[in-house]
Structure formats: structure tokens, C-alpha cells
Write a protein that holds these residues in place. Structure first.
Motif, PDB file in Angstrom:
ATOM      1  N   ILE A   1       0.850  -1.188   0.000  1.00 52.37           N
ATOM      2  CA  ILE A   1       0.000   0.000   0.000  1.00 52.37           C
ATOM      3  C   ILE A   1       0.888   1.242   0.000  1.00 52.37           C
ATOM      4  CG2 ILE A   1      -1.781   1.303   1.247  1.00 52.37           C
ATOM      5  CD1 ILE A   1      -2.809  -1.334   0.186  1.00 52.37           C
ATOM      6  N   ASP A   2       0.505   2.256  -0.784  1.00 50.57           N
ATOM      7  CA  ASP A   2       1.262   3.503  -0.810  1.00 50.57           C
ATOM      8  C   ASP A   2       0.315   4.661  -1.108  1.00 50.57           C
ATOM      9  OD1 ASP A   2       4.483   4.187  -1.060  1.00 50.57           O
ATOM     10  OD2 ASP A   2       3.196   5.691  -2.003  1.00 50.57           O
ATOM     11  N   ASN A   3       0.599   5.821  -0.533  1.00 46.58           N
ATOM     12  CA  ASN A   3      -0.248   6.998  -0.763  1.00 46.58           C
ATOM     13  C   ASN A   3      -0.026   7.653  -2.115  1.00 46.58           C
ATOM     14  OD1 ASN A   3      -1.943   7.305   1.549  1.00 46.58           O
ATOM     15  ND2 ASN A   3      -0.145   7.874   2.768  1.00 46.58           N
TER      16      ASN A   3
ATOM     17  N   ASN B   1      -0.603   7.926  -5.666  1.00 49.53           N
ATOM     18  CA  ASN B   1      -1.587   7.397  -6.621  1.00 49.53           C
ATOM     19  C   ASN B   1      -0.953   6.885  -7.904  1.00 49.53           C
ATOM     20  OD1 ASN B   1      -3.824   7.931  -4.976  1.00 49.53           O
ATOM     21  ND2 ASN B   1      -3.892  10.062  -5.633  1.00 49.53           N
ATOM     22  N   PHE B   2       0.209   7.446  -8.264  1.00 49.13           N
ATOM     23  CA  PHE B   2       0.868   7.044  -9.502  1.00 49.13           C
ATOM     24  C   PHE B   2       1.401   5.606  -9.440  1.00 49.13           C
ATOM     25  CE2 PHE B   2       1.577  11.758  -9.905  1.00 49.13           C
ATOM     26  CZ  PHE B   2       0.709  11.926 -10.975  1.00 49.13           C
ATOM     27  N   TYR B   3       1.629   5.103  -8.220  1.00 44.26           N
ATOM     28  CA  TYR B   3       2.122   3.738  -8.065  1.00 44.26           C
ATOM     29  C   TYR B   3       1.012   2.695  -8.199  1.00 44.26           C
ATOM     30  CZ  TYR B   3       6.571   5.473  -6.126  1.00 44.26           C
ATOM     31  OH  TYR B   3       7.778   6.079  -5.941  1.00 44.26           O
ATOM     32  N   SER B   4      -0.234   3.128  -8.056  1.00 38.29           N
ATOM     33  CA  SER B   4      -1.363   2.200  -8.003  1.00 38.29           C
ATOM     34  C   SER B   4      -1.431   1.298  -9.235  1.00 38.29           C
ATOM     35  CB  SER B   4      -2.668   2.991  -7.882  1.00 38.29           C
ATOM     36  OG  SER B   4      -3.769   2.119  -7.771  1.00 38.29           O
ATOM     37  N   GLY B   5      -1.540  -0.017  -8.985  1.00 35.98           N
ATOM     38  CA  GLY B   5      -1.639  -0.994 -10.066  1.00 35.98           C
ATOM     39  C   GLY B   5      -0.307  -1.541 -10.537  1.00 35.98           C
ATOM     40  N   LYS B   6       0.804  -0.870 -10.155  1.00 30.13           N
ATOM     41  CA  LYS B   6       2.127  -1.361 -10.528  1.00 30.13           C
ATOM     42  C   LYS B   6       2.588  -2.391  -9.500  1.00 30.13           C
ATOM     43  CE  LYS B   6       3.257   2.840 -13.013  1.00 30.13           C
ATOM     44  NZ  LYS B   6       4.158   4.001 -13.183  1.00 30.13           N
ATOM     45  N   LYS B   7       3.742  -2.996  -9.764  1.00 25.68           N
ATOM     46  CA  LYS B   7       4.221  -4.044  -8.863  1.00 25.68           C
ATOM     47  C   LYS B   7       5.541  -3.664  -8.214  1.00 25.68           C
ATOM     48  CE  LYS B   7       1.999  -8.175 -10.768  1.00 25.68           C
ATOM     49  NZ  LYS B   7       2.229  -9.545 -11.286  1.00 25.68           N
TER      50      LYS B   7
ATOM     51  N   TYR C   1      -1.327  -0.878  -4.108  1.00 27.11           N
ATOM     52  CA  TYR C   1      -2.642  -0.254  -4.057  1.00 27.11           C
ATOM     53  C   TYR C   1      -2.577   1.017  -3.210  1.00 27.11           C
ATOM     54  CZ  TYR C   1      -4.318  -4.887  -5.533  1.00 27.11           C
ATOM     55  OH  TYR C   1      -4.515  -6.068  -6.215  1.00 27.11           O
ATOM     56  N   THR C   2      -3.610   1.841  -3.325  1.00 29.36           N
ATOM     57  CA  THR C   2      -3.744   3.006  -2.449  1.00 29.36           C
ATOM     58  C   THR C   2      -4.549   2.600  -1.213  1.00 29.36           C
ATOM     59  OG1 THR C   2      -5.754   3.716  -3.592  1.00 29.36           O
ATOM     60  CG2 THR C   2      -3.662   4.625  -4.391  1.00 29.36           C
ATOM     61  N   PRO C   3      -4.529   3.407  -0.142  1.00 30.28           N
ATOM     62  CA  PRO C   3      -5.288   3.060   1.067  1.00 30.28           C
ATOM     63  C   PRO C   3      -6.789   2.867   0.829  1.00 30.28           C
ATOM     64  CG  PRO C   3      -3.687   4.753   1.566  1.00 30.28           C
ATOM     65  CD  PRO C   3      -3.659   4.572   0.075  1.00 30.28           C
ATOM     66  N   SER C   4      -7.325   3.496  -0.217  1.00 36.08           N
ATOM     67  CA  SER C   4      -8.761   3.345  -0.506  1.00 36.08           C
ATOM     68  C   SER C   4      -9.119   1.891  -0.802  1.00 36.08           C
ATOM     69  CB  SER C   4      -9.166   4.229  -1.690  1.00 36.08           C
ATOM     70  OG  SER C   4      -8.440   3.880  -2.855  1.00 36.08           O
ATOM     71  N   PHE C   5      -8.133   1.135  -1.301  1.00 33.36           N
ATOM     72  CA  PHE C   5      -8.346  -0.295  -1.583  1.00 33.36           C
ATOM     73  C   PHE C   5      -8.606  -1.053  -0.280  1.00 33.36           C
ATOM     74  CE2 PHE C   5      -6.509  -4.609  -2.225  1.00 33.36           C
ATOM     75  CZ  PHE C   5      -7.352  -5.050  -3.232  1.00 33.36           C
TER      76      PHE C   5
END
Length: 428
Positions: free
Chosen positions: A362-364, A366-372, A379-383
């Protein structure tokens, strides 16, 4: 007459390169030159560079046939530059809309100054990076005097515009260091500068989209780089070139301390033969490294402890720190890593090596979201919030050594609805 040379090292940057180059305004091209160093890119970067050079009169393209790294690319740019001042732009970042106009205004007014500090901010955000110098302290004589927190200061070359005379007169260049090469370059220009100025605008826009960029690598490449950074700082400390003010000495020691901390983090994911090689290199240069001790005994406690026992020191250090993570292991527990930065990746690698069941990262950002990150999706915290019931019993390893940042993240996760007993600070 060329006032500013903008040097851009490029390596496999096709996704962001057009945006980067379009941020340079062609209507001011008589005052600016752009030097593109294509470091043997394997994607479409070269084609984008060629198109730009055709449109921008004062632009030059150097197409290297062998990948030599960002330090070499920037040095080539410095040697080719014709501008009175030099600035650096990374190929995945960009300049703010008013960058060139504001820069010219300051350079005209303060033409004999050595270094100008420019502020940076994240793309699409108005918040200016906190790890910077915001203003000159009352009574201070230099930028170094005005650094509030040496340890958290961001020593990146793209935060500065440098008078070329300062560079040539002092033979300043980027050393052959793969990662954190900025640390030495910035240390030298700040400690050698006699006239500094802060430009109070967020003129450099950073992009934080790739969790696998070179600056976020982990392991032996970081260990090697950090040893070289400390070695160069030691050489500079011993030189008679700079004004040996108390603040300059503190700043240089903080850069060495930063490099040691990064080195120790990355020792944890190095193999035994790599640790042996690092220990041999330290022993070979022990005289220089000991010069740090003479300046401040609180610095580099492990690296200067006993060079003849360095291999054992590193191995014992690694074993002790990994044991902290090992104690977390429970076959019934599932874990989440919070932080996709280099420190988070180190903790993730240790967990995977210990067969600890990590489900995701998890990371804040947003640009990292969906990457590995390694094999784990970010994912973002919203996940977590969407699947709160599923994640309610997961242990979350918060990988941030800064206590204030940890508290903010902990509060954020508690607000989502996660049990505070499952929120674990990892500080090894």
C-alpha cells in the motif's frame, strides 16, 4: 548570448520525455540552450529527441552508443555547455510554465552569483517539497547556513542553477557513482559557493510514477554507491578548497551519515560474497574513511568501528536486524507492506526471503497504483477501505522511520477502520 544551459540525461524515457521537452519554451531559445544526452536508450526516446532538436534552434543531441549512466551523461553536458549558468532536468520531470522567464529575471539581477536554489513540487500538486531551503536565515552567509534539518535535506542537482565559472574554476563534476551521485555534486557547489540566492517559486515539477526507477533500487548497487559517496565526501573534507565553516562541516558530515544509513539498509538484502567485497573496499580506503571520525565521532559508527572486522560487523548487523522481522513470522498471519519506496522494498524482500505471507503493498502515491513492487501489486489506502472486512485481521508493516510520518499513516489507517493493534512500525 546563451544565458542558461539545460542538461537532460535520457535513458528509456519515452513515456514522459515529450512532456518534459514541451515544458521548455521555444520563444526564449536565444537565451537558453538544451543539451540532450541519450544514454543508449532502447525505446523510442531517440526519435523524440531528434524531433525536438529539429524544432528548437539552440538544442544539441548526443547519442551515446553505450550506456554509461547519468553521471557520465551530465558531465558530457557540462563540457558541451555554452551558457553562463547550468541547470539539470530529469527526463521524466518538467519545468513550470514560468520557469525561464523567472530565471532570466534573477540571473540578470544577480549575474555574479554562484548558486541559485530553486524549489520543486510534485506534478499536478501545489505543495512544494518540504526537504528544501525555504529562505536564508537571518545573519546567514550561505545556503548551507540556512538548512534547517541537515539529515532530511534533499541534495538533488535539479534543485540548483549553478554558475559555470564555479564549476570550471573548481573542477567540479559528477563522480562515477550510479545512485546518489547528486550528494557529492551538491555538497561541492554549496560549500564552494560564495554568493547564493533562493528563488522563491516552485519552478521544478517532479514526477513520482515509477517504483523501480534507479533512485529507488535496492541491494548491492546502493551499497557500492554509498561507499563511493562517503569516500568522496571524505576527500572533500580533507581538501582545502572550501570555507571550513561549522555549518559546511556539519552539512558534509550529514551527507556521509545519509549514505551510511542507506548503505546499512541495503546490506540487509545483500549476499555474503557482496558483503565480503564491500568490506575489502572499505579496508582498502580505511585511512580516508577515518578522516570522518576526526571531524565527528558520532558519525559513521559502524563503518569506522574496526575495518579489520568489517565483514563480521556487517554480517552480525544483518543477522540482528533480520531477526526483528523474523520474530513477526506466524504461519496464520497475513501481512501488508505500507510504503512502496526503497525502504519498503527492502522490508518486502526480507519478508519474502523468510516466507512471510505478504499479500500486497500500500502507498499513498496514486501514480504507483496498479504497478508491482517485486511480485506484489501496489494499491492506495482506498483499496483497504473497500475491502475492510477482508483486511481487518491483516498485520500492516508501516515502513517509515520518521516518527511523525508513522503517526500520520497510523492515524490515516485507523480512520479507515483498521485495528491499531495490527499497525506495526518497522524501524530496523
Amino acid at each position: 548570448m546563451i544565458k542558461v544551459s539545460i542538461i537532460i540525461p535520457i535513458y528509456n524515457s519515452q513515456n514522459y520525455l515529450r512532456d518534459c521537452l514541451e515544458s521548455i519554451k521555444p520563444n526564449l531559445q536565444n537565451k537558453f540552450e538544451v543539451i540532450l544526452i541519450n544514454d543508449n536508450s532502447r525505446d523510442g526516446s531517440l526519435k523524440i529527441c531528434k524531433n525536438f532538436v529539429r524544432k528548437f534552434k539552440n538544442s544539441h543531441l548526443v547519442n551515446l552508443k553505450k550506456t554509461e549512466g547519468v553521471s557520465n551523461a551530465r558531465n558530457i553536458g557540462i563540457n558541451l555547455s555554452k551558457g553562463e549558468f547550468i541547470c539539470f532536468l530529469d527526463s521524466d520531470d518538467r519545468l513550470a510554465n514560468n520557469f525561464q522567464r523567472i530565471i532570466l529575471k534573477f540571473l540578470k539581477k544577480y549575474a555574479n552569483y554562484d548558486v541559485f536554489k530553486i524549489r520543486s513540487k510534485y506534478i499536478s500538486e501545489k505543495i512544494i517539497d518540504k526537504n528544501q531551503i525555504y529562505h536564508l536565515k537571518k545573519g546567514s552567509k550561505s545556503l548551507v547556513d540556512s538548512i534547517i534539518n541537515y539529515n532530511s535535506f534533499r541534495a538533488t542537482c535539479w534543485n540548483f542553477i549553478v554558475n559555470k565559472k564555479l564549476i570550471t574554476a573548481n573542477n567540479i563534476n559528477f563522480k562515477n557513482i550510479k545512485v546518489f551521485e547528486d550528494q557529492v555534486f551538491v555538497s561541492e557547489i554549496l560549500c564552494l559557493s560564495k554568493k547564493d540566492k533562493i528563488i522563491p517559486k516552485g519552478l521544478y515539477e517532479r514526477r513520482m510514477q515509477d517504483p523501480h526507477s534507479l533512485s529507488k533500487k535496492t541491494g548491492y548497487v546502493i551499497v557500492q554507491s554509498c561507499i563511493k559517496v562517503i569516500l568522496e565526501i571524505c576527500k572533500f573534507l580533507k581538501s582545502k578548497n572550501y570555507s571550513k565553516s561549522n555549518s559546511a562541516r556539519k552539512f558534509l558530515l550529514s551527507r556521509a551519515n545519509f549514505a551510511e544509513q542507506q548503505l546499512l539498509n541495503n546490506i540487509l538484502v545483500c549476499k555474503k560474497n557482496q558483503i565480503i567485497d564491500a568490506s575489502k573496499f572499505l579496508l582498502k580506503n580505511s585511512t580516508l574513511f577515518n578522516s570522518i571520525k576526526k571531524n565527528n565521532n558520532n558519525q559513521l559508527k559502524l563503518l569506522t568501528k574496526n575495518f579489520y572486522k568489517m565483514e563480521n560487523n556487517f554480517l552480525n548487523f544483518k543477522m540482528k536486524k533480520i531477526l526483528i522481522i523474523k520474530k513477526l513470522k506466524n504461519s496464520f498471519d497475513k501481512y501488508i507492506i505500507f510504503c512502496a519506496g526503497s525502504y519498503g522494498e527492502i522490508i518486502l524482500k526480507i519478508c519474502l526471503n523468510l516466507n512471510i505471507n505478504v499479500e500486497c503493498v500500500i502507498d499513498n502515491n496514486n501514480f504507483y497504483s496498479g504497478k508491482k513492487l517485486n511480485s506484489k501489486i501496489i494499491y492506495t489506502p482506498s483499496f483497504l477501505k473497500k475491502k475492510l472486512k477482508y483486511f481487518s485481521n491483516h498485520k500492516i508493516l508501516i515502513c517509515n522511520k520518521d516518527n511523525n510520518q508513522f503517526k500520520k499513516i497510523k492515524f490515516q489507517l485507523e480512520k479507515i477502520g483498521l485495528n491499531k493493534k495490527n499497525l506495526i512500525k518497522i524501524n530496523i
